[in-house]
Design an enzyme around this catalytic site. Structure first.
Site, PDB file in Angstrom:
ATOM      1  N   LYS A   1       0.827  -1.204   0.000  1.00 56.91           N
ATOM      2  CA  LYS A   1       0.000   0.000   0.000  1.00 56.91           C
ATOM      3  C   LYS A   1       0.862   1.255   0.000  1.00 56.91           C
ATOM      4  CE  LYS A   1      -3.740  -2.401   2.388  1.00 56.91           C
ATOM      5  NZ  LYS A   1      -4.364  -2.713   3.691  1.00 56.91           N
TER       6      LYS A   1
ATOM      7  N   GLN B   1      -4.415  -1.150   9.816  1.00 56.68           N
ATOM      8  CA  GLN B   1      -4.315  -2.478   9.226  1.00 56.68           C
ATOM      9  C   GLN B   1      -4.906  -3.533  10.162  1.00 56.68           C
ATOM     10  OE1 GLN B   1      -3.208  -3.298   6.124  1.00 56.68           O
ATOM     11  NE2 GLN B   1      -3.746  -5.417   6.545  1.00 56.68           N
TER      12      GLN B   1
ATOM     13  N   ASP C   1     -10.911   3.028   4.371  1.00 52.53           N
ATOM     14  CA  ASP C   1     -11.318   1.622   4.305  1.00 52.53           C
ATOM     15  C   ASP C   1     -12.825   1.486   4.121  1.00 52.53           C
ATOM     16  OD1 ASP C   1      -9.453  -0.386   4.169  1.00 52.53           O
ATOM     17  OD2 ASP C   1      -9.139  -0.558   6.323  1.00 52.53           O
TER      18      ASP C   1
END
Length: 299
Positions: free
Chosen positions: A53, A97, A120
């Site tokens: 990422k 994460q 997200d």
């Protein structure tokens, strides 16, 4: 033989559009999009994902920041870092994460992220906007958004008259995927572990999206001839044919068997996976545009 849906090609197209949009943002405002990724602990898979990422964010020209916290980080310390990032005007997107170490509760952390920075797409505000049909002001969960692009490549934007089955009902994927399909006018069924006859439901579906975490569960005789199959599963299984102790990645769909029945199908790896990171970059540049008062781009 079915059409193989190439997620790498689709993801590259999204990334090109993100770069163009970000360049226009920089020229108009003098600001770069800022993405902060927080990782707690030393899980190798999580670090690999975070590294990928970060590299893609830098390739897109973003200000990419990584916060790597020790496994013994407390809930209070993690929440304090999120609060600090919420207050940082140079950070437009925040990603924590998952999974977190077991002693940490992920849900309060996710909900503490400002909805406009929740790249997200997991905050209840963003989930609620999707559930009520608002696709233009919130941020969509990345993997479902990416999977939907692949569906539209095959069927176009209007899925009227098509039956879709989503196998899996998670907040992370199954529920938002079902909402996206519904918003595109598909007739949607959500199958799960308590469904009575999953294979029968599958045989009625023009579009099958599998996200259950069970290796090669969906078999060829489950499918309607010509169905579009989107495989979201990532499972590592033994591969003795490759040598002693070797493993391989497979999806939730038996790709080898199903490719002879499906009209179009995603492989694993190389299908939905690349789309997740691409849509994270898209969400980051969308968030930056909105926070900097610019018109929202679409991807």
């Amino acid at each position: 033989m079915s059409t193989r849906i190439d997620g790498k090609v689709a993801a590259a197209s999204v990334i090109d559009a993100v770069k163009t949009s970000h360049l226009a943002l920089e020229e108009a405002t003098g600001h770069k999009a800022g993405l902060a990724v927080v990782i707690v602990g030393d899980d190798p898979a999580s670090h690999a994902y975070v590294g990928a990422k970060g590299r893609m964010a830098k390739e897109c020209g973003f200000n990419s920041v990584q916060h790597t916290l020790p496994v013994e980080t407390t809930q209070e310390e993690l929440l304090a870092l999120v609060a600090k990032l919420n207050d940082d005007a140079s950070i437009h997107g925040i990603l924590v994460q998952l999974p977190l170490p077991r002693h940490l509760d992920a849900e309060p952390v996710i909900q503490s992220i400002l909805p406009q920075k929740d790249v997200d797409g997991l905050h209840v505000v963003n989930a609620g906007k999707l559930a009520t049909g608002d696709l233009t002001t919130g941020l969509l969960s990345c993997t479902p958004a990416g999977a939907m692009i692949l569906v539209k490549q095959v069927h176009g934007a209007d899925l009227s008259g098509l039956n879709a089955l989503v196998i899996g009902r998670s907040n992370l994927f199954g529920k938002p995927m079902a909402q996206l399909l519904l918003n595109a006018n598909a007739t949607v069924t959500v199958g799960h572990s308590r469904s009575k006859d999953l294979s029968a439901l599958c045989r009625q579906a023009d579009i099958v999206v599998a996200a259950v975490g069970r290796a090669e569960m969906v078999k060829a005789d489950w499918l309607k001839q010509g169905a579009t199959v989107i495989d979201v599963g990532i499972n590592r299984i033994g591969a003795p044919e490759l040598g002693d102790g070797k493993t391989k990645l497979v999806g939730d769909v038996d790709f080898k068997g199903c490719q002879d029945v499906a009209g179009a199908i995603t492989p694993v790896p190389g299908g939905v996976g690349p789309m997740t990171i691409a849509m994270l970059m898209a969400n980051t540049v969308i968030a930056a545009h909105q926070q900097l008062g610019r018109p929202r781009p679409s991807f």
